[in-house]
Design an enzyme around this catalytic site. Structure first.
Site, PDB file in Angstrom:
ATOM      1  N   ASP A 134       8.064  12.681  -9.781  1.00  0.00           N
ATOM      2  CA  ASP A 134       8.079  11.434  -8.972  1.00  0.00           C
ATOM      3  C   ASP A 134       8.919  10.153  -9.605  1.00  0.00           C
ATOM      4  O   ASP A 134       7.952   9.507 -10.655  1.00  0.00           O
ATOM      5  CB  ASP A 134       6.515  11.415  -8.759  1.00  0.00           C
ATOM      6  N   TYR A 188      -0.622   8.407  -9.285  1.00  0.00           N
ATOM      7  CA  TYR A 188      -0.775   8.141  -8.116  1.00  0.00           C
ATOM      8  C   TYR A 188       0.945   8.728  -7.325  1.00  0.00           C
ATOM      9  O   TYR A 188       1.645   8.336  -7.438  1.00  0.00           O
ATOM     10  CB  TYR A 188      -1.277   6.876  -7.652  1.00  0.00           C
ATOM     11  N   LYS A 248      10.856   2.782  -3.243  1.00  0.00           N
ATOM     12  CA  LYS A 248      10.911   1.275  -3.579  1.00  0.00           C
ATOM     13  C   LYS A 248      12.595   1.139  -3.819  1.00  0.00           C
ATOM     14  O   LYS A 248      13.083   0.581  -2.169  1.00  0.00           O
ATOM     15  CB  LYS A 248      10.128   0.836  -4.653  1.00  0.00           C
TER      16      LYS A 248
HETATM   17  P1  KE4 Z   1       4.547   4.612  -0.728  1.00  0.00           P
HETATM   18  O1  KE4 Z   1       3.779   5.225   0.462  1.00  0.00           O
HETATM   19  O2  KE4 Z   1       3.772   3.129  -1.064  1.00  0.00           O
HETATM   20  O3  KE4 Z   1       5.904   4.038  -0.449  1.00  0.00           O
HETATM   21  O4  KE4 Z   1       5.016   5.183  -2.189  1.00  0.00           O
HETATM   22  C1  KE4 Z   1       3.441   6.144  -2.747  1.00  0.00           C
HETATM   23  C2  KE4 Z   1       3.937   6.106  -4.137  1.00  0.00           C
HETATM   24  C3  KE4 Z   1       5.151   7.338  -4.431  1.00  0.00           C
HETATM   25  N1  KE4 Z   1       4.603   7.355  -5.935  1.00  0.00           N
HETATM   26  C4  KE4 Z   1       4.558   6.830  -6.861  1.00  0.00           C
HETATM   27  C5  KE4 Z   1       4.792   7.081  -7.743  1.00  0.00           C
HETATM   28  C6  KE4 Z   1       4.002   5.031  -6.382  1.00  0.00           C
HETATM   29  O5  KE4 Z   1       3.633   4.713  -7.446  1.00  0.00           O
HETATM   30  C7  KE4 Z   1       3.408   5.002  -5.292  1.00  0.00           C
HETATM   31  C8  KE4 Z   1       3.453   3.778  -4.272  1.00  0.00           C
HETATM   32  N2  KE4 Z   1       3.408   3.126  -5.969  1.00  0.00           N
HETATM   33  C9  KE4 Z   1       2.009   2.315  -5.690  1.00  0.00           C
HETATM   34  C10 KE4 Z   1       2.149   1.009  -6.396  1.00  0.00           C
HETATM   35  N3  KE4 Z   1       1.118   1.616  -6.876  1.00  0.00           N
HETATM   36  C11 KE4 Z   1       2.636   0.906  -3.975  1.00  0.00           C
HETATM   37  C12 KE4 Z   1       1.552  -0.107  -3.826  1.00  0.00           C
HETATM   38  C13 KE4 Z   1       0.697  -0.080  -2.513  1.00  0.00           C
HETATM   39  O6  KE4 Z   1       0.149   1.152  -2.593  1.00  0.00           O
HETATM   40  O7  KE4 Z   1       0.460  -1.025  -1.684  1.00  0.00           O
END
Ligand code: KE4
Length: 430
Positions: free
Chosen positions: A241, A146, A269
């Site tokens: 990523d 993801y 994060k």
């Molecule tokens: P954000 O747009 O949520 O800040 O980041 C997206 C993203 C991009 N790349 C990786 C590897 C990620 O894990 C994420 C977002 N992680 C999720 C947790 N699995 C965020 C939690 C959520 O979507 O509420």
């Protein structure tokens, strides 16, 4: 013991009237695990406190940012002092330079970096940069990984989309995903086949160096190195990523941890210390195509926000100055994984426990989990029962089988041992 959750339930009723699903991010709704979400009122260190006064050992840490634990005094004090100078200017500031210099100083693969406001924005921008630099349109991602919710990447995504059982998101036109090719994690031949089938059309390969959105799937020996070789052979860029692994798998993240140098890296994060921050960067020649230096446009009202920068600088500086944090995270992560494995063995349960450093995952499957297909063999109903029991005992895990378990510097051996005690009780009850 069932939790008293009346206040959370009442707030959830209100929330569903004005927010889709009552939450601002799908996984928070507890859909995959049943029941209603508890609403968190405050947090400190490794603990969460919900609206009904229940306390929990927190094993998500806001999905990664809170690697020092919640409300670290040093971070909070720095934010408060920064705010006295103003919250946002929309103008160039020195603190943004300080943040970029710090990140580039810590991560050898980072020669130039641009701040954005989320991991999604970081990945979206990195993909556009790779396309702009190479003049090619196609991208390769991996099933189960993801990378945020940009249209082109919601293709057999992991995390929320995977848990929801929706391999592709609604509202994503075919045109947005026609250039997105999907390979199998840990399967270099699947990557080579895509390059062979799309000669000289692929701009980049994007990968989570440790996949943390289908649970935790570790790169097999040679996988990341193989991606580097394949990208070099095909004049494509390799994007790590590191939104989750960045500054978590060692202070310099996965590129140093695995000694594989990507061309671009994405962050989120931890670099925000809990504030909304993302970043993308890497090779200076590649980043030189980004506006206003080059033709690839990307912008953001709050990019490099001074308060968010101060939070990130403070957190990253603490992490750089205290390498023992990573040693302790590794030891505690191993304590947790070893403990769970011993409990499963004692109860004759064929489940899997996977992890690296402060990242772990328990899969309710007897299959070794190497990729999306094997992760999906997990018994999600059993996971839901496990989640609900552990929550009732004061352990807050991600409400989905396909999320990671995050430890922080605030967690103690006693916390882990208490949680292991609860895992044992869960297994004992059958
Ligand atoms: P954000 O747009 O949520 O800040 O980041 C997206 C993203 C991009 N790349 C990786 C590897 C990620 O894990 C994420 C977002 N992680 C999720 C947790 N699995 C965020 C939690 C959520 O979507 O509420």
């Amino acid at each position: 013991m069932s939790l008293q959750t009346e206040k959370s339930a009442a707030i959830f009723e209100r929330a569903q009237k004005v927010i889709p699903g009552g939450v601002n991010s799908p996984v928070r709704a507890f859909g995959p695990v049943g029941g209603k979400p508890v609403f968190i009122k405050s947090a400190k260190g490794q603990y969460l406190y919900d609206e009904d006064g229940n306390s929990y050992i927190d094993y998500i840490g806001s999905w990664g940012p809170m690697i020092l634990g919640h409300n670290d005094d040093r971070v909070i004090e720095a934010i408060q002092k920064q705010m006295e100078k103003g919250v946002s200017f929309g103008a160039a500031t020195e603190i943004e330079v300080e943040m970029a210099e710090l990140m580039c100083d810590i991560v050898p693969a980072l020669e130039m970096v641009r701040m954005v406001n989320s991991g999604t924005e970081a990945v979206m921008s990195a993909i556009r940069t790779a396309r702009g630099f190479t003049g090619k349109n196609k991208i390769i991602k991996f099933e189960g990984c993801y990378h945020g919710h940009a249209d082109a990447l919601l293709v057999k995504a992991g995390s929320g989309v995977m848990t929801a059982g929706v391999p592709d998101s609604g509202g994503v036109p075919e045109g947005c995903v026609q250039d997105t090719l999907t390979a199998t994690y840990n399967d270099l031949s699947s990557v080579e086949a895509l390059f062979a089938g799309n000669p000289d059309e692929i701009a980049c390969v994007i990968v989570e160096p440790v996949a943390a959105n289908m649970g935790i799937v570790l790169p097999e020996k040679g996988f990341l190195e193989g991606l580097r070789t394949i990208c070099d052979k095909n004049n494509a860029l390799l994007i790590f990523d590191e939104v989750i692994t960045g500054f978590r798998l060692g202070v310099a993240g996965a590129s140093e941890y695995f000694k594989v140098k990507p061309d671009l890296l994405t962050y989120g994060k931890i670099i925000g210390g809990g504030m909304p921050v993302g970043a993308y960067g890497g090779r200076k020649d590649v980043m030189s195509v980004v506006a206003p230096l080059g033709p690839v446009y990307q912008a953001g009202t709050l990019s490099g926000n001074p308060v968010a920068m101060r939070a990130g600088i403070t957190q990253l500086t603490i992490l750089r100055e205290h390498p023992e944090i990573y040693t302790n995270l590794e030891l505690l992560g191993e304590r947790f994984r070893t403990g769970v494995k011993e409990i499963f063995q004692k109860h004759g349960l064929p489940y899997q426990v996977v992890g690296e450093g402060s990242l772990s995952c328990i899969y309710f499957t007897e299959q070794k989990v190497l990729d999306y297909a094997s992760a999906k063999t997990s018994d999600t109903e059993q996971f839901a029962r496990y989640f609900r029991y552990m929550l009732s005992q004061g352990n807050y895990f991600g409400p989905s089988q396909f999320e990671a378990i995050f430890l922080s510097a605030a967690h103690t051996k006693e916390d882990v041992d208490k949680t292991l005690h609860d895992v044992e009780a869960f297994c004992r009850q059958g």
